[in-house]
Design a protein around this motif. Structure first.
Motif: not given
Length: 146
Positions: A11-14, A29-33, A90-101, A115-123
């Motif tokens: 999860i942290l690696r992805i 590198g992106t597609l390898a995930l 442990g199975q889903q990962l989520t984060w935000e790119y906020p509008r205000e920076t 995330i399944a078997e250490g890879l992105i299965a559905h994004h």
């Protein structure tokens, strides 16, 4: 058949590598995930490929050309600011790119990944109001050039 479990390290690696490879425009590198049969859903698909009827891509063979075309069509470097906070069960990962920076506004997105078997299965990418306005501008430009 042994099915590898996704770990906290996966999860942290992805979380770290997806952001880093996208910012660096490191397509390989992106597609390898992603798993070979991964699904990517985003309204940006319709801006990049206006003839498609759906914003859903199935498999690396469809995801690769989308990222490749996106790099060509949107060459400017987005801030890609995020706070460093992510959530995972442990199975889903989520984060935000906020509008205000700290540097001003950016496209506001929520990234949701299964995330399944250490890879992105559905994004899935959910766009906020600021990003939606930019997508509409892009669609208007495409319609005027046809």
């Amino acid at each position: 058949m042994f099915t590898r479990m996704t770990t906290t390290g996966d999860i942290l690696r992805i979380y770290e590598q997806w952001h880093a490879t996208v910012k660096a425009k490191d397509l390989e590198g992106t597609l390898a995930l992603y798993a070979e049969d991964a699904i990517l859903e985003t309204p940006l698909v319709l801006a990049v490929f206006p003839d498609r009827a759906s914003g859903v891509l199935q498999g690396k063979h469809e995801i690769w050309p989308f990222f490749e075309a996106g790099i060509r069509m949107f060459p400017n470097k987005a801030p890609w600011y995020r706070t460093g906070t992510f959530f995972s069960n442990g199975q889903q990962l989520t984060w935000e790119y906020p509008r205000e920076t700290p540097q001003g506004d950016q496209v506001d997105l929520i990234e949701m990944m299964d995330i399944a078997e250490g890879l992105i299965a559905h994004h899935r990418v959910y766009w906020g109001w600021f990003g939606f306005k930019l997508l509409n501008l892009r669609a208007d430009t495409l319609l005027q050039t046809k």
